[in-house]
Design an enzyme around this catalytic site. Structure first.
Site, short mmCIF file in Angstrom:
data_model
loop_
_atom_site.label_atom_id
_atom_site.label_comp_id
_atom_site.label_asym_id
_atom_site.label_seq_id
_atom_site.Cartn_x
_atom_site.Cartn_y
_atom_site.Cartn_z
N TYR A 1 48.46 61.57 46.85
CA TYR A 1 48.74 60.20 46.43
C TYR A 1 49.00 59.33 47.64
CZ TYR A 1 48.59 58.86 41.63
OH TYR A 1 48.12 58.46 40.42
N GLU B 1 49.30 55.47 47.57
CA GLU B 1 49.37 54.04 47.23
C GLU B 1 49.73 53.22 48.47
OE1 GLU B 1 52.00 53.74 43.90
OE2 GLU B 1 50.41 54.19 42.47
N ASP C 1 27.28 40.35 45.95
CA ASP C 1 27.43 41.69 45.39
C ASP C 1 26.18 42.48 45.75
OD1 ASP C 1 27.53 43.99 43.89
OD2 ASP C 1 28.12 43.00 42.02
N THR D 1 28.87 48.92 45.53
CA THR D 1 29.10 50.31 45.18
C THR D 1 28.79 51.12 46.43
OG1 THR D 1 26.82 50.67 44.54
CG2 THR D 1 28.33 49.99 42.78
N LYS E 1 24.65 53.90 45.32
CA LYS E 1 23.26 53.53 44.99
C LYS E 1 22.41 53.73 46.24
CE LYS E 1 24.95 50.71 41.18
NZ LYS E 1 25.02 49.38 40.54
N ARG F 1 30.42 58.31 44.34
CA ARG F 1 30.60 57.21 43.40
C ARG F 1 31.87 56.45 43.76
NH1 ARG F 1 27.98 56.10 38.47
NH2 ARG F 1 26.46 57.53 39.33
C1 LIG Z 1 25.94 48.86 39.70
C2 LIG Z 1 26.46 47.48 39.90
C3 LIG Z 1 27.84 47.17 39.79
C4 LIG Z 1 28.84 48.10 39.17
O1 LIG Z 1 29.00 49.30 39.68
P1 LIG Z 1 29.72 50.48 38.87
O2 LIG Z 1 30.02 51.42 39.97
O3 LIG Z 1 28.73 50.98 37.87
O4 LIG Z 1 30.94 49.92 38.24
C5 LIG Z 1 28.26 45.90 40.13
N1 LIG Z 1 27.39 44.97 40.55
C6 LIG Z 1 26.08 45.21 40.64
C7 LIG Z 1 25.17 44.12 41.11
C8 LIG Z 1 25.57 46.47 40.30
O5 LIG Z 1 24.26 46.68 40.36
#
Ligand SMILES: *Cc1c(COP(=O)(O)O)cnc(C)c1O
Length: 424
Positions: free
Chosen positions: A55, A57, A207, A233, A236, A242
Site C-alpha cells: 500500500y 497512498e 487523450d 492508457t 494499447k 493495463r
Molecule cells: C481506451 C480509451 C480510454 C479508456 O481506457 P480504459 O483503460 O478502457 O478505461 C479513454 N480514452 C480513449 C480515447 C480511449 O481510446
C-alpha cells in the site's frame, strides 16, 4: 511445498485452464481490435510481482504508510523514463507525470475533478463520430455530471473540421476541450485545438489512449507541450500493462495529483507502475520505433488492399493504426460480419460509422487496427492476406465450412509469427 506456494495449475486448475485457453486464442488468431496488443513477458512478470502486496497512498517521499523504500524508486523510475520518452529527457522539469490512474477512464475522470465543478460545460468528440465515452457522452458519468456539448465530424468529409469545432466552442465556451479519439482514422490538429482553447480560455486535454505508442515511437505528432494535459492508457499501442497515465504542464501538477489521490483513488497499483516502467524501457529501444512505423504502414497497406476489394473506408484511408470499414455497400452489417470474422480467426469489433443509419448495438461498420499483428512482426504480405480473407468472408458470412477453412489458414500464418509474451 506449503499451501501458499502451490502453482496455479495445482491450486486452481479451472482458472489455469482458462488462462491457457486464452493464451492459445491469442496465438492462433489475427487480433485486429485497435485497442489491443501483446504485453511482453517482462511487462507481465513485473505486473505479476510482489509489488501487488504494498500500500502506497500518496506520492514518492510523501506517503501515508511506511515501508516505501522500494516503491518510491519504482514510481520515480517509471516517471523519469516517461519524461525521457514523451518529454525532453528524464529530468524534464516542465513536464509533470502521474502514473497512478488505474486505467484510461479514471485518468480522464481525474482531469474533470482537477478543473471542473459539477454542471460545467465540457466539449469532446461525440461517441458516434469516434470519440470516447469519457469525453462527455450521455451514458457516462462525464455526460451526467457535466453539461456536455459534443462536436462531431463533417457530413461531407467525415473528418473533424476545426472551423466547426471553433464555432461550437466559441458559442458554448467549455471549461475543458478534449482532443482525442477512439475510432477515428486520422491525425488530430493539436495546434488548432490549442488556438481554440486559448481563444475561449479552456483547458486543452489531449487523450492519446490509442496512439501513445505511436507518439513516443515517432509515428504520430505529439501533443506534449501543446495541450495543458495529456492522458493515456498504457496498454494499447504503448504495449504496457493495463493502466493509465497523465502528463501535464508544471503549473497543473498539484491539481492533477490531488485529483488522482486523494480525489478519486486510494493506493496505487504498484505492480502496474513497475510494468509501466518496463514498457517505457522497451519503448526507448530502437526496435520500438520500427514497431510504431510498422503499425502505421500496415494499417495503410491493409486499407489499400481492402479498397482494392471494394470495401468502403471512412475518410478513404488512415493516418494512424486503425481503419473504419463502412459495410453499407456490402450485404452484411457490422455485427454479423465481425462475428463471422471471429469464427474465421480474425478478431475485430463492430462499430458505428459517422451518420450511421443503424443502431449502436447493430451498426454499419467494423473497426480494425494493426497494433497486435505488428507486434508479431507481420508486414505487407500478411496485410494482403488479411484483406483477401475479409473479402471471402464478406461474400459468404454464413458459410461455416469456408469460415473454418480460413481459420485454419489464419492459424498457419500465426504459427510463423510468435507473439510477445505468450507461452506455448
Ligand atoms: C481506451 C480509451 C480510454 C479508456 O481506457 P480504459 O483503460 O478502457 O478505461 C479513454 N480514452 C480513449 C480515447 C480511449 O481510446
Amino acid at each position: 511445498m506449503t499451501h501458499f506456494d502451490a502453482p496455479l495449475a495445482d491450486k486452481d486448475p479451472s482458472i489455469a485452464r482458462l488462462i491457457a485457453e486464452e493464451n492459445r486464442r491469442e496465438h492462433d488468431t489475427m487480433r485486429l481490435i485497435a485497442s489491443e496488443n501483446y504485453a511482453s513477458r517482462a511487462v507481465m512478470e513485473a505486473t505479476g510481482s510482489v509489488l501487488t502486496n504494498k500500500y502506497s497512498e500518496g506520492y514518492a517521499h510523501k506517503r501515508y504508510y511506511e515501508g516505501q523504500q522500494v516503491i518510491d524508486q519504482v514510481e520515480e523510475l517509471a516517471i523519469a523514463r516517461l519524461k525521457g520518452l514523451f518529454g525532453s529527457g528524464p529530468q524534464d522539469d516542465t513536464l509533470h507525470v502521474n502514473v497512478q490512474p488505474y486505467s484510461g477512464s479514471p485518468a480522464n475522470l481525474a482531469v474533470y475533478l482537477a478543473f471542473c465543478q459539477p454542471h460545467d460545460t465540457v466539449m469532446g468528440l461525440g461517441l458516434p463520430a469516434g470519440g470516447h465515452l469519457t469525453h462527455g457522452w450521455t451514458v457516462s458519468i462525464t455526460g451526467k455530471y457535466f453539461k456536455s456539448v459534443p462536436y462531431g465530424v463533417s457530413a461531407e468529409t467525415h473528418r473533424i473540421e476545426m472551423d466547426e469545432v471553433r464555432k461550437l466552442a466559441k458559442e458554448h465556451r467549455p471549461k475543458i476541450l478534449w482532443a482525442g479519439t477512439t475510432a477515428y482514422p486520422r491525425t488530430l490538429d493539436f495546434a488548432a485545438f490549442r488556438s481554440i482553447a486559448d481563444e475561449i480560455g479552456a483547458i486543452l486535454v489531449a487523450d492519446i489512449a490509442h496512439i501513445s505508442g505511436l507518439v513516443c515511437g515517432g509515428a504520430h505528432p505529439s501533443p506534449i507541450g501543446i495541450a495543458d494535459v495529456v492522458t493515456s492508457t498504457t496498454h494499447k499501442t504503448f504495449r504496457g500493462p493495463r493502466g493509465g497515465m497523465i502528463f501535464c504542464k508544471k503549473q497543473h501538477a498539484s491539481a492533477i495529483d490531488k485529483a488522482v489521490f486523494p480525489g478519486l483513488q486510494g493506493g496505487p497499483h504498484n505492480h502496474v507502475t513497475a510494468g509501466i516502467a518496463v514498457a517505457a524501457h522497451e519503448a526507448a529501444q530502437p526496435a520500438f520505433k520500427e514497431y510504431a512505423r510498422r503499425v502505421v504502414d500496415n494499417a495503410k497497406t491493409l486499407g489499400e488492399a481492402l479498397v482494392t476489394r471494394g470495401f468502403d473506408l471512412v475518410t478513404g484511408g488512415t493516418d494512424n493504426h486503425l481503419l473504419l470499414v463502412d459495410l453499407t455497400n456490402k450485404n452484411v452489417a457490422g455485427k454479423p460480419f465481425a462475428q463471422a470474422l471471429d469464427r474465421a480467426g480474425i478478431v475485430c469489433n463492430y462499430n458505428s460509422v459517422p451518420f450511421d443509419k443503424r443502431k449502436p448495438f447493430d451498426p454499419s461498420g467494423i473497426r480494425i487496427g494493426t497494433p497486435a499483428v505488428s507486434s508479431r512482426g507481420m508486414g505487407p504480405g500478411e496485410m494482403e492476406q488479411l484483406a483477401g480473407w475479409m473479402d471471402r468472408v464478406v461474400k459468404a458470412p454464413t458459410d461455416e465450412t469456408l469460415l473454418a477453412s480460413i481459420a485454419k489458414e489464419v492459424k498457419e500464418v500465426c504459427d510463423k509469427f510468435p507473439a510477445p509474451g505468450l507461452r506455448l
